[in-house]
Design an enzyme around this catalytic site. Structure first.
Site, PDB file in Angstrom:
ATOM      1  N   PRO A 109       0.830  -1.218   0.000  1.00 49.75           N
ATOM      2  CA  PRO A 109       0.000   0.000   0.000  1.00 49.75           C
ATOM      3  C   PRO A 109       0.858   1.259   0.000  1.00 49.75           C
ATOM      4  CG  PRO A 109       0.008  -1.007   2.174  1.00 49.75           C
ATOM      5  CD  PRO A 109       0.722  -1.950   1.248  1.00 49.75           C
ATOM      6  N   GLU A 110       0.416   2.263  -0.720  1.00 54.45           N
ATOM      7  CA  GLU A 110       1.101   3.546  -0.734  1.00 54.45           C
ATOM      8  C   GLU A 110       0.226   4.559   0.003  1.00 54.45           C
ATOM      9  OE1 GLU A 110       2.776   4.375  -4.640  1.00 54.45           O
ATOM     10  OE2 GLU A 110       2.841   2.247  -5.106  1.00 54.45           O
TER      11      GLU A 110
END
Ligand SMILES: [Zn+2]
Length: 277
Positions: free
Chosen positions: A2-3
Site C-alpha cells: 500500500p502507498e
C-alpha cells in the site's frame, strides 16, 4: 504494497469503525510483530484503553489512545486489518488481536510477516525511529516545489529512486511514483538534481494530483469491515492507472507503446515519447 492513498483510506476506515471504542483486551500473538514491546507489556498497556482516533503519518497507521499512548502500525507487503464478530474464525496469519467493547475483535493478520507494530508515548511519537526521518507530509505546507528543489539538489540518484525514498518524499511507492512522473512528463531515469526549475512545480502538482484522485475515488467505495484493506488495494483503482502495469499498451496521450524497464530492482513504466527527457 500500500502507498499513501491506500494507507490514508485504511486509517479513515479504521477511524470510522473503531475510533472511540475501548480495547477490553489485546494480544500480541507473534512477538516479532512488535520487537520493542514484549507480549505481556503489549497486553498490559492496551487493556482498558480507549482509542481516540486513527490517523496516518507517511505509510504508518497511528492508533491514538487516551492517556497519551500511540500504536504505530505498518502494513508493509501483506499486513491487513479486519474487524470481526467474536464468533468469527480468525484468519490464518493472525498476529495481533484487540477485543473491543462492542463485542468485536480487531485483527491484524500478515501472511508475509513484514508488518510492524510499536507502542510509544504520544510525546515521543515524532522522535521515534520509524517517523523521525520521514519527509514532510505531501498535503502539508512544508511540501512545496522549493522543498523538492532543495532535496533533489542534495542527491546523485535518479528521480525514480529519490521519489521512492521516504526520507525525501513521503508516501510514494512504485505505482504512484510512475503515475506522477508520467503526469508530469518527466523521464524517471534522469538524475533528480538535474530536474529543471520549470518542471519542479509540475512534478509537485502531479504528486498531489495522483494521491488526491486515488483518495477521492477510494472515499466513494463501500468498506467491508471484515476486509478493510481489500476494499482499497490496487484500489478500487485497479485498471485505472495511466501508465503503471501497461507495458506494450498505447500511451493515453500519444499512443506510443508504454515501456517497462527494471531499474534499481523495481519495474518502472513510462512513455518513451512523452517522458523522453
Ligand atoms: Zn506518450
Amino acid at each position: 504494497m500500500p502507498e499513501l492513498p491506500e494507507v490514508e483510506l485504511v486509517a479513515r476506515a479504521l477511524d470510522g469503525l473503531v475510533g472511540s471504542r475501548r480495547v477490553v483486551a489485546a494480544k500480541l500473538l507473534r512477538a516479532g510483530l512488535a520487537p520493542g514491546t514484549p507480549p505481556a507489556a503489549f497486553a498490559r498497556r492496551l487493556r482498558g484503553r480507549r482509542i481516540e482516533r486513527v490517523t496516518r503519518r507517511g505509510k504508518h497507521v497511528l492508533f491514538e489512545f487516551e492517556r497519551e499512548l500511540v500504536l504505530i502500525a505498518h502494513l508493509r507487503m501483506t499486513g491487513r486489518f479486519l474487524l470481526l464478530p467474536l464468533e468469527a474464525e480468525l484468519p490464518k496469519h493472525t498476529h495481533a488481536l484487540f477485543y473491543l467493547d462492542d463485542e468485536r475483535r480487531l485483527v491484524f493478520s500478515d501472511q508475509r510477516h513484514f508488518g510492524m507494530m510499536k507502542l510509544v508515548c504520544a510525546a515521543e511519537l515524532s522522535h521515534t525511529k520509524e517517523l523521525r526521518l520521514l519527509a514532510p507530509e505531501p498535503f502539508s505546507g512544508d511540501f512545496t516545489p522549493d522543498y523538492l528543489r532543495a532535496t533533489f539538489a542534495r542527491t546523485r540518484r535518479t528521480l525514480k529512486e529519490t521519489l521512492l525514498d521516504q526520507t525525501k518524499v513521503t508516501g510514494l511507492g512504485n505505482i504512484y511514483a510512475a503515475e506522477a512522473l508520467f503526469l508530469a512528463r518527466i523521464n524517471p531515469f534522469r538524475p533528480a538534481a538535474e530536474v529543471s526549475t520549470r518542471r519542479l512545480p509540475r512534478l509537485h502538482r502531479a504528486i498531489l494530483e495522483v494521491f488526491d484522485e486515488s483518495i477521492t475515488h477510494g472515499s466513494t467505495l463501500n468498506v467491508d469491515p471484515e476486509n478493510i484493506d481489500g476494499s482499497y488495494y490496487d484500489g478500487g483503482f485497479n485498471g485505472r492507472w495511466r501508465v503503471y502495469g501497461r507495458e506494450g499498451e498505447p500511451c493515453l496521450a500519444c499512443r506510443v507503446p508504454i515501456r517497462r524497464i527494471t531499474h534499481a530492482g523495481r519495474s518502472t513504466y513510462f512513455c518513451p515519447r512523452c517522458q523522453r527527457t
